[in-house]
Scaffold this active site. Structure first.
Site, PDB file in Angstrom:
ATOM      1  N   ARG A   1      -1.259   1.244  16.676  1.00 49.04           N
ATOM      2  CA  ARG A   1      -1.587   2.391  15.822  1.00 49.04           C
ATOM      3  C   ARG A   1      -1.493   3.742  16.546  1.00 49.04           C
ATOM      4  O   ARG A   1      -0.974   4.703  15.984  1.00 49.04           O
ATOM      5  CB  ARG A   1      -2.971   2.209  15.205  1.00 49.04           C
ATOM      6  CG  ARG A   1      -3.068   1.006  14.264  1.00 49.04           C
ATOM      7  CD  ARG A   1      -1.914   0.953  13.290  1.00 49.04           C
ATOM      8  NE  ARG A   1      -2.002  -0.143  12.343  1.00 49.04           N
ATOM      9  CZ  ARG A   1      -1.012  -0.955  12.048  1.00 49.04           C
ATOM     10  NH1 ARG A   1       0.151  -0.827  12.685  1.00 49.04           N
ATOM     11  NH2 ARG A   1      -1.146  -1.896  11.129  1.00 49.04           N
TER      12      ARG A   1
ATOM     13  N   SER B   1      -2.212 -10.418   3.791  1.00 47.29           N
ATOM     14  CA  SER B   1      -2.110  -9.129   4.456  1.00 47.29           C
ATOM     15  C   SER B   1      -1.573  -9.378   5.858  1.00 47.29           C
ATOM     16  O   SER B   1      -2.183 -10.103   6.639  1.00 47.29           O
ATOM     17  CB  SER B   1      -3.487  -8.455   4.518  1.00 47.29           C
ATOM     18  OG  SER B   1      -3.404  -7.233   5.218  1.00 47.29           O
TER      19      SER B   1
ATOM     20  N   ASP C   1       0.819  -1.216   0.000  1.00 46.09           N
ATOM     21  CA  ASP C   1       0.000   0.000   0.000  1.00 46.09           C
ATOM     22  C   ASP C   1       0.851   1.263   0.000  1.00 46.09           C
ATOM     23  O   ASP C   1       0.712   2.130  -0.870  1.00 46.09           O
ATOM     24  CB  ASP C   1      -0.932   0.020   1.221  1.00 46.09           C
ATOM     25  CG  ASP C   1      -1.966  -1.101   1.179  1.00 46.09           C
ATOM     26  OD1 ASP C   1      -2.360  -1.499   0.072  1.00 46.09           O
ATOM     27  OD2 ASP C   1      -2.365  -1.580   2.248  1.00 46.09           O
TER      28      ASP C   1
ATOM     29  N   ASP D   1      -8.003   0.174  10.998  1.00 45.60           N
ATOM     30  CA  ASP D   1      -6.821   1.008  11.207  1.00 45.60           C
ATOM     31  C   ASP D   1      -7.032   2.453  10.789  1.00 45.60           C
ATOM     32  O   ASP D   1      -6.435   3.367  11.358  1.00 45.60           O
ATOM     33  CB  ASP D   1      -5.616   0.412  10.463  1.00 45.60           C
ATOM     34  CG  ASP D   1      -4.965  -0.718  11.228  1.00 45.60           C
ATOM     35  OD1 ASP D   1      -5.271  -0.866  12.425  1.00 45.60           O
ATOM     36  OD2 ASP D   1      -4.146  -1.444  10.637  1.00 45.60           O
TER      37      ASP D   1
END
Length: 407
Positions: A99, A180, A18, A128
């Protein structure tokens, strides 16, 4: 898409699929803006290798690599572990609490660099995006946030790979092996491909990276002794160690013994269910040991009420609400409960199992003199009769009234 007057963007950069294509995409769509990449070291290890070269080659002006491992463990993992927070009875929140620590540092760098916007590579389907953006809003409410997955024309991982190939961006994955993943010092997650069908058994021998399956674990158990002070682990097998070293050693012990494998279909914040396989070897040991010690040191009412609070705490962490008054208030309550959670816990680790092997504490509320089945003079067993009569009075009254109604 419409061009915006954005000259400098700070990108949360992992070097994965990404974020690798986001750098050239930002420059193409925002008037060749400057892109500053920020990678947070929360324990990805080899995944950080070669990131600077890759980021610069794909168009970033510079790359920050920030070592957040100690802060991650002590300011996010430990408070969550002390709370006993587990999402939906299984998930030890490995991605969730990583995060906020990452996003907080990104905001600090964005302010330092005078950036016009912060960009992340989270999808519009996942959790996320919420975790990153709530943290950004908490520390820089005026900051513009760019989320390419919500606005670009790319619709799938295959199309991302097409874009990368067209722009000569090197990738470590292929179309066939592109699970992923998210890795840090606490866990490793696996999603996608065959795991998207809950009917499929995970191919543990192929996907595991932090350890082995229980079948491949040693035939002899490993014994571990953890020492806690105020709910925080401070020593392993009698040796004082720092928090980062402790996690590494517990991951090694748990991993080689097949501990900490979780296969879950979880409820995402955005409403859909998703299936994932998580490796949390050291974290599973730590949670288990802490829970054992609390069993010894907390009074009944505090222990039971804390279990209720743990569910809410887990939801807050999962939903990205770390920097909120409620999370801070619960943490203050938890810290108070941990004042006497001190002592040693022995565990036997064997083929995916964590087995209690004894514990002790100077703050233990267990009294052998009272609990014994042998002869003693401390507890008058006749007192139980009056207690039961009073405790059971509502049951007795209802039964008497029910009997009268039947007549």
């Amino acid at each position: 898409m419409q061009k915006k007057e954005i000259k400098k963007v700070v990108l949360a950069y992992s070097g994965g699929l990404d974020t690798s294509i986001i750098i050239p995409w930002l420059k193409e769509n925002f008037n060749n803006c400057e892109v500053i990449a920020v990678s947070a070291d929360v324990g990805q290890e080899s995944e950080l290798d070669g990131l600077e070269e890759k980021a610069l080659k794909t168009g970033a002006s510079k790359l920050y690599i920030e070592d957040l491992r100690k802060e991650f463990i002590e300011d996010y993992i430990y408070p969550t572990m002390k709370a006993g927070a587990v999402y939906e009875n299984k998930y030890l929140l490995g991605t969730s609490f990583a995060r906020p620590v990452i996003a907080k540092r990104i905001v600090e760098i964005a302010k330092k660099e005078g950036a016009d916007a912060i960009c992340h590579g989270c999808t519009g389907k996942g959790n996320d995006q919420v975790r990153f953006e709530l943290t950004i809003k908490a520390f820089a409410p005026e900051m513009t946030i760019i989320a390419p997955w919500r606005i670009w024309n790319i619709k799938s991982r295959d199309e991302e790979i097409d874009y990368a190939q067209a722009h000569n961006i090197p990738l470590k994955i292929t179309r066939e092996t592109s699970y992923s993943k998210d890795k840090n010092l606490w866990h490793l997650s696996h999603e996608g491909l065959d795991l998207e069908d809950p009917a499929n058994e995970p191919k543990y021998d192929e996907i595991l990276e932090m350890g082995v399956s229980p079948e491949k674990a040693p035939d002899e158990p490993t014994y571990v002794k953890l020492t806690f002070e105020k709910g925080i682990p401070v020593a392993l097998n009698g040796e004082k160690v720092d928090s980062v070293t402790l996690m590494k050693k517990l991951n090694e012990i748990g991993g080689k013994n097949g501990v900490g494998l979780i296969d879950i279909v979880e409820n995402r914040l955005v409403g859909m269910k998703s299936r994932g396989v998580y490796e949390t070897p050291g974290g599973s040991i730590l949670y288990f040991a802490h829970e054992q010690l609390e069993m010894l040191c907390l009074d009944k009412d505090t222990q039971h009420f804390k279990q209720h609070m743990a569910i809410k705490f887990a939801e807050l962490v999962y939903n990205g609400q770390w920097f909120t008054p409620l999370r801070e208030a619960i943490s203050a309550f938890v810290d108070k409960t941990q004042e006497n959670v001190c002592g040693e816990v022995n565990l036997k680790i064997y083929k995916g199992n964590i087995i209690p092997a004894g514990m002790k504490s100077d703050h233990s509320l267990y009294s052998e003199e009272i609990a014994t089945f042998g002869e003693e003079d401390v507890y008058n067993q006749h007192d139980a009769e009056g207690f039961i009569n009073l405790f059971g009075l509502p049951v007795k009254v209802k039964a008497m009234l029910d009997t009268k109604k039947l007549k």
